[in-house]
Design a protein around this motif. Structure first.
Motif, PDB file in Angstrom:
ATOM      1  N   LEU B  23       0.629  -1.395   0.124  1.00  0.00           N
ATOM      2  CA  LEU B  23      -0.108   0.280   0.060  1.00  0.00           C
ATOM      3  C   LEU B  23       0.621   1.361   0.217  1.00  0.00           C
ATOM      4  CD1 LEU B  23      -3.160  -0.773   2.422  1.00  0.00           C
ATOM      5  CD2 LEU B  23      -3.532  -0.103  -0.090  1.00  0.00           C
ATOM      6  N   PRO B  29      -3.742   3.768  -3.828  1.00  0.00           N
ATOM      7  CA  PRO B  29      -4.612   4.250  -2.665  1.00  0.00           C
ATOM      8  C   PRO B  29      -5.242   6.531  -3.055  1.00  0.00           C
ATOM      9  CG  PRO B  29      -3.034   3.644  -2.084  1.00  0.00           C
ATOM     10  CD  PRO B  29      -2.124   3.541  -3.064  1.00  0.00           C
ATOM     11  N   ALA B  36      -9.019   2.526  -0.508  1.00  0.00           N
ATOM     12  CA  ALA B  36      -7.567   1.918   0.776  1.00  0.00           C
ATOM     13  C   ALA B  36      -7.584   2.461   2.200  1.00  0.00           C
ATOM     14  CB  ALA B  36      -6.857   2.858  -0.214  1.00  0.00           C
TER      15      ALA B  36
END
Lengths: 148, 303
Positions: B23, B29, B36
């Motif tokens: 991530l 994201p 996210a």
């Protein structure tokens, strides 16, 4: 409902004392509020006493009545709130959510460039059609200015 | 100790290290902040569950830990009746799990309580010092420095300084107010507090470290998106710029707070290449798939 009324009255009393900038008796405050709406003397007296106990007002005896005065100015309280609002006090939990956090010099420069680039694109073309275009950079081959 | 340990161990590693690592490096994201945030929240929950089960599996006997694994696979939590008839060792394992869970939970609750105390104090002063503006639906504070913020939770309200009212055009002010209302209605302060609590309890864990900085920024982006339903991109970007430039910049701040520049770029260049949702789903799939060998290994062990 009753509680909200008392809260409003607190604000009304503070407003007047801050505006007058001098100590005042409950009678003076009641008379002034009564120009707009009816309010009982005892109610104002009670709320002034609450404000005194909360540390907003200080008071001293003048004859048989109390003279009330704000402990601090409105600006001082506002400055305290703004310290919270601007995030000057570090190391505390996220109690407030700010629109913009504390910002660094580099961030500010990047912000400036991004807005400038978007504005440049917008002036040239219709909004939304500027995809794929880089920022508006002046032609490096052009003369640097001044008399040619 | 037995092979059933593999599942919670894997869960802890995948949600605590692998997915956060993915991530933190991904670009998707910022394009789909809500997805996210969902992945971050799932990682937090998964990590907590794994960390709670790990000590339980360590102390349980083979048969009991097998039953616990079965419960995990079938998502069938134990019934109250089962919990009441645990034997000594199982009871010990169960209390170990609760003990592990209680650490981040306590940090979260403490943080929420502290924040609420501060907000209550702030709101108490605000009530007497500020004045409510019915057209703005916000409390105005007399100060020439531009500021817009909100108090979430019980004493919810949006606050603007008179400096912000003077500096911003009505459209820009509306954009900033819409952003703050999105924070309030989305209860963003809860996720911020959760991220802060994780970061405080597990300071070296990638999940907490990356999440602690990513989650607040993603929440800002979510609020930006929500505001953009009601205002133009130009109004929101200019409001951001005006409010950022109206205050003293600080170079010592580092990478702590949500980056205004990232938000700005995102507001101004909305259509980006790629398929962010697809990448998001791929990340989730990667996390899930990396658990598969562990599950297979665990199941194929001779009983």
């Amino acid at each position: 409902m009753h509680v909200r009324r008392l809260g409003e009255l607190e604000a009304e009393i503070m407003d007047r004392l801050w505006a007058w900038q001098r100590p005042a008796t409950v009678r003076e405050i009641v008379d002034d509020i009564n120009r707009g709406r009816r309010v009982a003397y005892t109610t104002v007296m009670t709320v002034a006493d609450i404000l005194h106990r909360k540390g907003w007002l200080r008071r001293e005896k003048s004859g048989r009545a109390w003279l009330y005065e704000p402990v601090r100015s409105r600006e001082e309280y506002t400055a305290g709130l703004m310290r919270d609002a601007l995030g000057d006090s570090q190391d505390r939990p996220a109690a407030l959510l700010r629109f913009v956090e504390v910002i660094s010099d580099e961030d500010m420069a990047a912000l400036d460039a991004a807005l400038r680039a978007a504005r440049g694109d917008q002036d040239e073309q219709t909004f939304g059609a500027g995809r794929g275009r880089g920022p508006h950079v002046p032609d490096p081959d052009a003369p640097a200015g001044g008399p040619a | 100790m037995n092979h059933h340990l593999l599942i919670p161990l894997g869960l802890v590693l995948v949600t605590g290290v692998l997915v956060p690592w993915l991530l933190a490096r991904a670009r998707w994201p910022q394009q789909v902040p809500r997805l996210a945030l969902g992945v971050w929240a799932a990682c937090g929950a998964g990590f907590a569950a794994g960390a709670a089960l790990l000590p339980a599996q360590l102390v349980l006997t083979g048969a009991a830990s097998h039953r616990l694994s079965d419960m995990m696979f079938t998502f069938r939590p134990p019934t109250l009746d089962q919990l009441l008839h645990l034997d000594g060792r199982e009871r010990f394992a169960f209390s170990l799990s609760l003990l592990v869970l209680s650490v981040p939970t306590a940090a979260f609750v403490r943080r929420l309580a502290r924040a609420r105390r501060m907000r209550t104090r702030h709101a108490g002063v605000l009530r007497l010092v500020g004045r409510y503006d019915a057209t703005l639906r916000a409390t105005v504070l007399d100060d020439e420095r531009p500021a817009v913020y909100c108090l979430p939770g019980r004493s919810r309200r949006v606050v603007v300084s008179s400096g912000a009212v003077d500096t911003l055009t009505p459209a820009q002010l509306g954009a900033a107010l819409a952003h703050e209302r999105a924070h309030i209605s989305g209860r963003h302060h809860l996720l911020v507090a959760a991220a802060e609590a994780f970061a405080a309890v597990f300071p070296h864990l990638p999940l907490a470290r990356h999440g602690g900085s990513a989650v607040p920024l993603l929440l800002e982006m979510t609020a930006d998106d929500r505001a953009l339903r009601r205002c133009t991109r130009d109004a929101l970007a200019t409001a951001l710029y005006a409010l950022a430039s109206g205050r003293a910049p600080r170079s010592a701040f580092g990478a702590g707070g949500p980056s205004a520049a990232l938000r700005m770029r995102r507001i101004l260049t909305p259509h980006s290449a790629g398929h962010p949702v697809l990448y998001g789903l791929l990340t989730i799939a990667a996390g899930g798939l990396s658990m598969a060998p562990l599950v297979i290994a665990c199941c194929s062990f001779p009983q």
